[in-house]
Design a protein around this motif. Sequence first.
Motif, PDB file in Angstrom:
ATOM      1  N   PRO A  42     -30.739 -23.468 -13.322  1.00  0.00           N
ATOM      2  CA  PRO A  42     -29.620 -23.886 -12.466  1.00  0.00           C
ATOM      3  C   PRO A  42     -28.894 -22.686 -11.861  1.00  0.00           C
ATOM      4  N   THR A  43     -28.466 -22.852 -10.641  1.00  0.00           N
ATOM      5  CA  THR A  43     -27.701 -21.825  -9.953  1.00  0.00           C
ATOM      6  C   THR A  43     -26.820 -22.501  -8.905  1.00  0.00           C
ATOM      7  N   ALA A  44     -25.766 -21.832  -8.497  1.00  0.00           N
ATOM      8  CA  ALA A  44     -24.854 -22.406  -7.511  1.00  0.00           C
ATOM      9  C   ALA A  44     -24.673 -21.420  -6.357  1.00  0.00           C
ATOM     10  N   VAL A  45     -24.525 -21.989  -5.163  1.00  0.00           N
ATOM     11  CA  VAL A  45     -24.380 -21.209  -3.938  1.00  0.00           C
ATOM     12  C   VAL A  45     -23.009 -21.487  -3.334  1.00  0.00           C
ATOM     13  N   LEU A  46     -22.405 -20.445  -2.781  1.00  0.00           N
ATOM     14  CA  LEU A  46     -21.134 -20.553  -2.090  1.00  0.00           C
ATOM     15  C   LEU A  46     -21.395 -20.388  -0.600  1.00  0.00           C
ATOM     16  N   ILE A  47     -20.881 -21.306   0.201  1.00  0.00           N
ATOM     17  CA  ILE A  47     -20.966 -21.206   1.662  1.00  0.00           C
ATOM     18  C   ILE A  47     -19.549 -21.042   2.189  1.00  0.00           C
ATOM     19  N   GLU A  48     -19.372 -20.046   3.066  1.00  0.00           N
ATOM     20  CA  GLU A  48     -18.059 -19.801   3.652  1.00  0.00           C
ATOM     21  C   GLU A  48     -18.164 -19.824   5.168  1.00  0.00           C
ATOM     22  N   VAL A  49     -17.271 -20.616   5.794  1.00  0.00           N
ATOM     23  CA  VAL A  49     -17.186 -20.677   7.252  1.00  0.00           C
ATOM     24  C   VAL A  49     -15.754 -21.050   7.626  1.00  0.00           C
ATOM     25  N   ALA A  50     -15.236 -20.428   8.652  1.00  0.00           N
ATOM     26  CA  ALA A  50     -13.883 -20.705   9.162  1.00  0.00           C
ATOM     27  C   ALA A  50     -12.818 -20.600   8.066  1.00  0.00           C
ATOM     28  N   GLY A  51     -12.987 -19.636   7.170  1.00  0.00           N
ATOM     29  CA  GLY A  51     -12.017 -19.429   6.105  1.00  0.00           C
ATOM     30  C   GLY A  51     -12.055 -20.464   4.994  1.00  0.00           C
ATOM     31  N   GLN A  52     -13.054 -21.326   4.997  1.00  0.00           N
ATOM     32  CA  GLN A  52     -13.193 -22.370   3.985  1.00  0.00           C
ATOM     33  C   GLN A  52     -14.430 -22.105   3.140  1.00  0.00           C
ATOM     34  N   GLN A  53     -14.334 -22.387   1.845  1.00  0.00           N
ATOM     35  CA  GLN A  53     -15.457 -22.169   0.934  1.00  0.00           C
ATOM     36  C   GLN A  53     -15.900 -23.484   0.315  1.00  0.00           C
ATOM     37  N   LEU A  54     -17.223 -23.646   0.247  1.00  0.00           N
ATOM     38  CA  LEU A  54     -17.826 -24.794  -0.414  1.00  0.00           C
ATOM     39  C   LEU A  54     -18.816 -24.258  -1.447  1.00  0.00           C
ATOM     40  N   ILE A  55     -18.793 -24.798  -2.665  1.00  0.00           N
ATOM     41  CA  ILE A  55     -19.720 -24.371  -3.716  1.00  0.00           C
ATOM     42  C   ILE A  55     -20.480 -25.596  -4.198  1.00  0.00           C
ATOM     43  N   LYS A  56     -21.784 -25.407  -4.356  1.00  0.00           N
ATOM     44  CA  LYS A  56     -22.619 -26.522  -4.826  1.00  0.00           C
ATOM     45  C   LYS A  56     -23.771 -25.970  -5.651  1.00  0.00           C
ATOM     46  N   LYS A  57     -24.139 -26.703  -6.699  1.00  0.00           N
ATOM     47  CA  LYS A  57     -25.326 -26.347  -7.473  1.00  0.00           C
ATOM     48  C   LYS A  57     -26.569 -26.743  -6.690  1.00  0.00           C
ATOM     49  N   ALA A  58     -27.548 -25.867  -6.684  1.00  0.00           N
ATOM     50  CA  ALA A  58     -28.818 -26.177  -6.047  1.00  0.00           C
ATOM     51  C   ALA A  58     -29.587 -27.171  -6.917  1.00  0.00           C
ATOM     52  N   VAL A  59     -30.409 -27.984  -6.275  1.00  0.00           N
ATOM     53  CA  VAL A  59     -31.251 -28.944  -6.990  1.00  0.00           C
ATOM     54  C   VAL A  59     -32.470 -28.207  -7.530  1.00  0.00           C
ATOM     55  N   ILE A  60     -32.770 -28.396  -8.799  1.00  0.00           N
ATOM     56  CA  ILE A  60     -33.987 -27.794  -9.364  1.00  0.00           C
ATOM     57  C   ILE A  60     -35.171 -28.612  -8.862  1.00  0.00           C
ATOM     58  N   THR A  61     -36.054 -27.946  -8.096  1.00  0.00           N
ATOM     59  CA  THR A  61     -37.177 -28.647  -7.465  1.00  0.00           C
ATOM     60  C   THR A  61     -38.491 -28.460  -8.217  1.00  0.00           C
ATOM     61  N   GLY A  62     -38.546 -27.530  -9.167  1.00  0.00           N
ATOM     62  CA  GLY A  62     -39.752 -27.330  -9.965  1.00  0.00           C
ATOM     63  C   GLY A  62     -40.786 -26.410  -9.336  1.00  0.00           C
ATOM     64  N   GLN A  63     -40.705 -26.187  -8.037  1.00  0.00           N
ATOM     65  CA  GLN A  63     -41.661 -25.327  -7.332  1.00  0.00           C
ATOM     66  C   GLN A  63     -40.909 -24.501  -6.297  1.00  0.00           C
ATOM     67  N   TRP A  64     -41.425 -23.309  -5.998  1.00  0.00           N
ATOM     68  CA  TRP A  64     -40.792 -22.454  -4.992  1.00  0.00           C
ATOM     69  C   TRP A  64     -40.988 -22.977  -3.578  1.00  0.00           C
ATOM     70  N   ASP A  65     -42.000 -23.822  -3.371  1.00  0.00           N
ATOM     71  CA  ASP A  65     -42.260 -24.339  -2.025  1.00  0.00           C
ATOM     72  C   ASP A  65     -41.889 -25.815  -1.886  1.00  0.00           C
ATOM     73  N   SER A  66     -41.122 -26.318  -2.835  1.00  0.00           N
ATOM     74  CA  SER A  66     -40.633 -27.693  -2.785  1.00  0.00           C
ATOM     75  C   SER A  66     -39.125 -27.643  -2.564  1.00  0.00           C
TER      76      SER A  66
END
Length: 135
Positions: free
Chosen positions: A68-92
């Motif tokens: 599990p890991t989480a990514v932060l997206i920032e745009v227009a001074g606003q931040q959104l954080i969400k955990k990435a979905v574990i897909t089981g494969q690097w190309d999925s």
Amino acid sequence: DKDNVLTLLPDHADIHDVWDRLCVLYAGNETIVSLWDNPKAYITYNKIKFEKPGKYAVSARMAVRDLPTAVLIEVAGQQLIKKAVITGQWDSFADVPFGTVEIKEPGVLPLTLRPSPTQDWHCVNLATVTLKCVN
């Protein structure tokens, strides 16, 4: 596009990685940002042109194999954080909805993705980021 969706592609990203491992490559039938394993690396799209103000739903297509890991997206001074979905494969890849941001006026703005400071960082592959006008 005609559906009020801005799609950010890896070939337009500015990659900031002192380890110099993060790269854009062709995988399967799409271009991706691959090998994002450096917790200090980040990705910026510097020239996103918002034609009109409004609320935009933000999502990203990502692949995370098994940790599990989480990514932060920032745009227009606003931040959104969400955990990435574990897909089981690097190309999925899975679409991960981050939430909405409000763009107050038309113009060109940057959008940055970085590891969330709230969780240990594990490797991610990134395909696209989309912003859909929802009002």
